[in-house]
Scaffold this active site. Structure first.
Site, PDB file in Angstrom:
ATOM      1  N   GLU A 294       0.830  -1.206   0.000  1.00 28.20           N
ATOM      2  CA  GLU A 294       0.000   0.000   0.000  1.00 28.20           C
ATOM      3  C   GLU A 294       0.864   1.256   0.000  1.00 28.20           C
ATOM      4  O   GLU A 294       1.838   1.361   0.750  1.00 28.20           O
ATOM      5  CB  GLU A 294      -0.898   0.016   1.237  1.00 28.20           C
TER       6      GLU A 294
ATOM      7  N   LYS B 208      -8.938   3.893  -2.155  1.00 24.73           N
ATOM      8  CA  LYS B 208      -9.299   3.379  -0.841  1.00 24.73           C
ATOM      9  C   LYS B 208     -10.576   4.045  -0.329  1.00 24.73           C
ATOM     10  O   LYS B 208     -10.651   5.273  -0.244  1.00 24.73           O
ATOM     11  CB  LYS B 208      -8.143   3.618   0.126  1.00 24.73           C
TER      12      LYS B 208
ATOM     13  N   CYS C 293      -5.110  -2.239   2.818  1.00 20.71           N
ATOM     14  CA  CYS C 293      -4.998  -2.126   4.264  1.00 20.71           C
ATOM     15  C   CYS C 293      -6.311  -2.450   4.982  1.00 20.71           C
ATOM     16  O   CYS C 293      -6.858  -3.531   4.802  1.00 20.71           O
ATOM     17  CB  CYS C 293      -4.500  -0.714   4.602  1.00 20.71           C
TER      18      CYS C 293
END
Length: 318
Positions: free
Chosen positions: A45, A136, A170
């Site tokens: 990430e 994200k 994540c």
């Protein structure tokens, strides 16, 4: 169809907050993975140009802080612009080496004005095309001081040989409905991107594998105190408050039975290579298939909006 797939997990440190030098390093690892027979290579990430570790080390929540303003501006100038060709070198190498690339990067998104930053991941096909960009959906804790909130556009999967591949960043991997949106599209190889640290990967990797009856690859970056370059704003302050390891890796692979294929690897920069077999999936889905015979769509259903969010729609023809 060939049921096996060889994967390269690039557990590496970025040249922290230096986009050009980090790109060079990543390209070298991609070429190495391809030369060793990998059909897929994955990176952690926000690896390009790096995770914003400075926030928790520099009183990042202090409003109107000159330190935070300077670091944010510096970070944004090192972020990736897709319209300026920021991923072109990866696309070119993917085609040249016939390899699929999944990488985490910081996106400076022109379709949202060009000044906010998104923690994005790119799925680049072996023909050099970008299959999709996922932003994200919810930055975690101090990340919200740096990254904007994404959308559902990138909740997609892609085919790679016998596998159906999906990926999340994540703590998105902790979101049950987000995971379920990928399961429902036939995902059987899940890629979880992390900034680093085995505390993030050692439990959830096996949990997702058992829940989904899929192979799960967790790929982490690493960052050491010595990776904080002197040219970065407030580098002395950041370094002075840092532990020797800000991110220790923990990259790993779990099989569809939840057992380790590759146990978490820590404190080492390495290209991890492993071969997995899609035939194993059907064995584990015999007794549990979360979106198939063990689902009850007559009772519960999930609605997902995959439209790219925009703040304005022009109708004047320009």
């Amino acid at each position: 169809m060939e049921s096996t797939l060889t994967i390269g997990i690039a557990q590496i440190a970025p040249v922290w907050l230096n986009r050009e030098e980090t790109v060079k390093k990543m390209l070298a690892y991609i070429a190495d993975a391809a030369n060793q027979g990998c059909r897929l290579v994955v990176f952690g990430e926000a690896l390009l140009p790096g995770y914003p570790f400075w926030v928790e080390l520099t009183n990042g929540a202090l409003f109107n802080s000159p330190i935070q303003k300077e670091l944010y501006a510096y970070y944004s100038h090192q972020a990736v612009s897709l319209t300026s060709g920021g991923l072109d070198s990866f696309c070119k190498l993917a085609k040249e080496k016939n390899i699929v690339i999944i990488l985490g990067f910081i996106e400076r998104a022109e379709d949202r004005g060009g000044h906010s930053l998104y923690c994005s991941l790119a799925n680049i096909d072996s023909d050099g095309s970008i299959r999709y960009i996922h932003r994200k959906v919810m930055p975690t804790y101090e990340e919200r001081l740096v990254w904007a909130i994404g959308d559902g556009h990138g909740l997609q999967v892609s085919k790679l040989g016998a596998f159906t591949v999906g990926a999340l960043n994540c703590w998105e991997n902790w979101m049950p409905l987000v995971r379920s949106s990928l399961y429902a599209q036939g995902e059987d190889l899940h890629i979880a991107l992390w900034p680093g640290s085995s505390r993030n990967t050692e439990d959830i990797t096996r949990f997702i594998a058992q829940e989904s009856r899929s192979f799960v690859v967790s790929v982490s970056g690493i960052l050491r105190k010595q990776d904080i370059g002197a040219g970065i704003p407030s580098s002395a302050l950041i370094s002075g408050n840092s532990e020797p390891w800000l991110g220790n890796g923990g990259s790993c692979i779990a099989g569809p039975d939840g057992k380790w294929v590759v146990a978490p690897l820590c404190n080492e920069e390495k290209l991890i290579i492993a071969t997995i077999d899609q035939a194993r999936l059907m064995e584990e889905r015999q007794n549990f298939d979360p979106s198939g015979h063990y689902s009850r769509p007559d009772i519960t259903q999930l609605s997902v909006t995959r439209e790219r969010q925009r703040t304005v729609k022009f109708v004047d023809g320009f």
